[in-house]
Design a protein around this motif. Structure first.
Motif, PDB file in Angstrom:
ATOM      1  N   TYR A   1      83.130 -14.155   0.824  1.00 37.35           N
ATOM      2  CA  TYR A   1      81.915 -13.889   0.389  1.00 37.35           C
ATOM      3  C   TYR A   1      81.642 -13.066  -0.780  1.00 37.35           C
ATOM      4  CZ  TYR A   1      81.545 -14.463   5.514  1.00 37.35           C
ATOM      5  OH  TYR A   1      81.559 -15.121   6.692  1.00 37.35           O
ATOM      6  N   VAL A   2      80.530 -13.548  -1.380  1.00 37.47           N
ATOM      7  CA  VAL A   2      80.333 -13.189  -2.866  1.00 37.47           C
ATOM      8  C   VAL A   2      78.790 -12.893  -2.948  1.00 37.47           C
ATOM      9  CG1 VAL A   2      82.087 -14.494  -3.814  1.00 37.47           C
ATOM     10  CG2 VAL A   2      80.000 -15.561  -3.787  1.00 37.47           C
TER      11      VAL A   2
ATOM     12  N   ASN B   1      81.254 -21.145  -7.013  1.00 35.05           N
ATOM     13  CA  ASN B   1      81.455 -22.590  -6.583  1.00 35.05           C
ATOM     14  C   ASN B   1      81.683 -23.600  -7.790  1.00 35.05           C
ATOM     15  OD1 ASN B   1      80.957 -22.045  -3.945  1.00 35.05           O
ATOM     16  ND2 ASN B   1      78.732 -22.490  -3.927  1.00 35.05           N
ATOM     17  N   THR B   2      81.389 -23.236  -9.085  1.00 34.39           N
ATOM     18  CA  THR B   2      81.695 -23.991  -9.889  1.00 34.39           C
ATOM     19  C   THR B   2      82.951 -23.765 -10.963  1.00 34.39           C
ATOM     20  OG1 THR B   2      79.758 -23.070 -11.231  1.00 34.39           O
ATOM     21  CG2 THR B   2      79.462 -25.210 -10.059  1.00 34.39           C
ATOM     22  N   ALA B   3      83.193 -22.322 -10.845  1.00 33.39           N
ATOM     23  CA  ALA B   3      84.216 -21.665 -11.705  1.00 33.39           C
ATOM     24  C   ALA B   3      85.657 -22.381 -11.452  1.00 33.39           C
ATOM     25  CB  ALA B   3      84.323 -19.991 -11.338  1.00 33.39           C
TER      26      ALA B   3
ATOM     27  N   TYR C   1      87.453 -24.047  -3.395  1.00 34.47           N
ATOM     28  CA  TYR C   1      87.206 -23.181  -2.352  1.00 34.47           C
ATOM     29  C   TYR C   1      85.562 -23.187  -1.618  1.00 34.47           C
ATOM     30  CZ  TYR C   1      91.894 -21.779  -3.157  1.00 34.47           C
ATOM     31  OH  TYR C   1      93.190 -21.989  -3.195  1.00 34.47           O
ATOM     32  N   LYS C   2      84.969 -24.035  -2.543  1.00 35.55           N
ATOM     33  CA  LYS C   2      83.617 -24.004  -2.489  1.00 35.55           C
ATOM     34  C   LYS C   2      82.974 -24.070  -0.992  1.00 35.55           C
ATOM     35  CE  LYS C   2      82.408 -28.782  -3.648  1.00 35.55           C
ATOM     36  NZ  LYS C   2      81.884 -29.405  -4.803  1.00 35.55           N
TER      37      LYS C   2
ATOM     38  N   PRO D   1      77.434 -16.359   0.756  1.00 38.56           N
ATOM     39  CA  PRO D   1      76.758 -15.552   0.255  1.00 38.56           C
ATOM     40  C   PRO D   1      77.067 -13.835   1.014  1.00 38.56           C
ATOM     41  CG  PRO D   1      75.189 -16.606   1.046  1.00 38.56           C
ATOM     42  CD  PRO D   1      76.553 -17.264   1.168  1.00 38.56           C
ATOM     43  N   LEU D   2      77.268 -12.783   0.312  1.00 43.23           N
ATOM     44  CA  LEU D   2      77.356 -11.656   0.986  1.00 43.23           C
ATOM     45  C   LEU D   2      76.021 -11.103   1.423  1.00 43.23           C
ATOM     46  CD1 LEU D   2      79.461  -9.422  -1.461  1.00 43.23           C
ATOM     47  CD2 LEU D   2      79.987  -9.722   0.903  1.00 43.23           C
TER      48      LEU D   2
END
Length: 103
Positions: free
Chosen positions: A72-73, A82-84, A90-91, A96-97
């Motif tokens: 959770y971010v 998701n793109t880093a 792990y996308k 979302p937090l």
């Protein structure tokens, strides 16, 4: 739940590996680096939850985990995670937090 102080920037290698009583970890908004093997779980029957408050995805060297996980971010950073590099694999398990509303 294990909660890392919000001003912590780096966690040591294998910090939570094989911790049988830890099923949830919260990392503060200052976290910059996550080394390898940090979330290596004790078995594959426990769902592991990782809450990360950093708006910028921390550097992820290698994310080896043999247990089901949910990450959770911050909602405004979901696309960044998701793109880093390191995180994009792990996308499908990054969410979302959200704050729980207590009635």
């Amino acid at each position: 739940m294990s909660k890392i102080k919000k001003y912590c920037q780096t966690i040591g290698k294998s910090a939570f590996s094989l911790c049988y009583n830890v099923i949830s970890i919260t990392l503060g908004n200052e976290i910059k680096n996550i080394p390898y093997d940090i979330f290596l779980g004790p078995n594959d029957s426990i769902k592991f939850i990782i809450n990360i408050f950093a708006l910028v995805p921390p550097k992820l060297i290698c994310f080896i985990c043999n247990t089901p996980i949910s990450i959770y971010v911050p909602p405004q950073s979901l696309e960044l995670y998701n793109t880093a590099y390191g995180w994009r694999r792990y996308k499908d398990i990054i969410y979302p937090l959200v704050k729980k509303i207590i009635k």
